[in-house]
Design a protein around this motif. Structure first.
Motif, PDB file in Angstrom:
ATOM      1  N   PRO A 255      30.210  20.279  31.438  1.00  0.00           N
ATOM      2  CA  PRO A 255      30.846  20.861  30.247  1.00  0.00           C
ATOM      3  C   PRO A 255      30.480  20.684  28.960  1.00  0.00           C
ATOM      4  O   PRO A 255      30.048  19.785  28.606  1.00  0.00           O
ATOM      5  N   ALA A 256      30.715  21.632  28.086  1.00  0.00           N
ATOM      6  CA  ALA A 256      30.431  21.398  26.532  1.00  0.00           C
ATOM      7  C   ALA A 256      31.092  20.359  25.956  1.00  0.00           C
ATOM      8  O   ALA A 256      30.459  19.917  25.032  1.00  0.00           O
ATOM      9  N   ASP A 257      32.185  19.909  26.527  1.00  0.00           N
ATOM     10  CA  ASP A 257      32.992  19.142  25.677  1.00  0.00           C
ATOM     11  C   ASP A 257      32.972  17.628  26.534  1.00  0.00           C
ATOM     12  O   ASP A 257      33.877  16.843  26.334  1.00  0.00           O
ATOM     13  N   ALA A 258      32.140  17.573  27.303  1.00  0.00           N
ATOM     14  CA  ALA A 258      31.706  16.276  27.996  1.00  0.00           C
ATOM     15  C   ALA A 258      31.394  15.308  27.307  1.00  0.00           C
ATOM     16  O   ALA A 258      30.512  15.445  26.506  1.00  0.00           O
ATOM     17  N   ALA A 259      31.437  14.099  27.660  1.00  0.00           N
ATOM     18  CA  ALA A 259      30.925  12.922  27.198  1.00  0.00           C
ATOM     19  C   ALA A 259      29.971  12.356  28.007  1.00  0.00           C
ATOM     20  O   ALA A 259      30.059  11.610  28.981  1.00  0.00           O
ATOM     21  N   PRO A 260      28.712  12.870  27.885  1.00  0.00           N
ATOM     22  CA  PRO A 260      27.492  12.192  28.881  1.00  0.00           C
ATOM     23  C   PRO A 260      27.316  10.873  28.927  1.00  0.00           C
ATOM     24  O   PRO A 260      27.181  10.283  27.652  1.00  0.00           O
TER      25      PRO A 260
END
Length: 341
Positions: A255-260
């Motif tokens: 997801p674009a707002d995920a913290a990898p």
């Protein structure tokens, strides 16, 4: 022979300080730092209110004006030279104000620790002000309680106001700020971690002042410990709540707002290799399958924190900070009791 009384008349004896009097004495003694604190809160709050009420709209208006004539160089020159409703300087000022506000809230604990370590306890012990208070029916424990309770209440109130305003600015201008929610400074400034960090810094500064009893060394010790707590929080924050693990195509399309957090591949032998970027840049499922087959990869995997983990991470870190604060305060009172027994 008549005994001569050496007791002073009641009118000449120092009146005992009540708990309320002790609090007011602490306020008077540290009125200058407290004024600086409220001035800092007021200036930071004013900047964020401007960013929320006017700044964000100004930036959006400018962006719309530029986008409406993106391919017309003459139009862009007109916007730049003459200016539409808002000038480009407003965009720059918005970025400056929001950036400074985030940093101010995130790094308030350093200012609190420096003040607490240098003036709250150490200066009073070094100058003898504390000893004078103890001769006026004020026990050392009551003196220390007043020294901590008054700043703690004011710091909590001020920091809470700034956090609420920062969340307001962040929610309204998330599309303009260009910083992710898991950025260290943004994360600290958007929740109770900021309050917990400030209270922890206050307790650490008080303990440093009590241990060292000298202003400058206490300031240095308080800052060193605060930096250590800040660094440990950044290093281990992602471990405070279970992360999400995905495999397959989802691992290459988080997801674009995920913290990898981590990513890698699973070989046909079943071995997992971390930090391997093979095949994650393929656009289509066919390309992904072809790449995996060519490299002996059976699957992809990745771990991350979705944006929904913001509050669990905030509450977990805040609980740790408040527990640490309580332990430091307890230790501070124990040290004071042993030194004044």
């Amino acid at each position: 022979m008549t005994a001569v009384s050496t007791a002073r008349p009641l009118a000449e004896r120092p009146s005992p300080l009540t708990p309320r009097g002790t609090v007011w004495a602490a306020l008077r003694l540290h009125r200058t730092p407290l004024r600086i604190w409220w001035a800092l809160v007021a200036v930071t709050a004013a900047g964020m209110l401007w960013a929320y009420a006017l700044g964000a709209d100004a930036v959006r208006e400018w962006n719309r004006s530029v986008a409406s004539c993106a391919k017309d160089l003459a139009c862009v020159d007109t916007l730049t030279l003459d200016g539409p409703t808002y000038a480009p300087s407003t965009v720059e000022f918005y970025d400056l104000v929001t950036g400074l506000a985030t940093s101010a809230v995130a790094y308030l604990p350093y200012l609190v620790a420096a003040w607490a370590g240098a003036t709250l306890v150490a200066r009073d012990l070094e100058s003898g002000t504390s000893a004078l208070a103890w001769t006026q029916s004020v026990t050392p424990a009551r003196w220390l309680a007043a020294q901590l309770a008054v700043p703690a209440a004011l710091i909590t109130a001020g920091t809470t106001v700034l956090v609420l305003l920062h969340r307001l600015v962040w929610a309204d201008g998330r599309d303009l700020l260009g910083v992710d929610w898991y950025n260290s400074d943004v994360f600290r400034s958007n929740g109770p971690v900021a309050v917990g960090s400030a209270l922890c810094a206050l307790a650490v500064g008080a303990l440093a002042g009590l241990l060292v009893r000298r202003t400058l060394p206490a300031l240095g010790l308080a800052l060193v410990v605060t930096v250590a707590v800040h660094t440990l929080g950044d290093l281990y924050r992602v471990s405070l709540w279970p992360s999400v693990t995905v495999t397959g195509a989802a691992a290459s399309n988080l997801p674009a707002d995920a913290a990898p957090l981590e990513h890698g591949v699973i070989l046909t032998s079943g071995e997992r290799i971390g930090n391997n970027l093979a095949c994650v840049d393929n656009d289509t499922a066919t390309d992904l399958t072809r790449c995996m087959s060519k490299n002996g990869i059976s699957d992809l995997w990745a771990t991350y924190h979705p944006s929904s983990h913001f509050w669990p991470l905030q509450l977990a870190e805040s609980a740790i900070l408040l527990t640490l604060t309580a332990l430091v305060v307890f230790l501070t009172f124990r040290v004071l009791k042993r030194r004044t027994a």
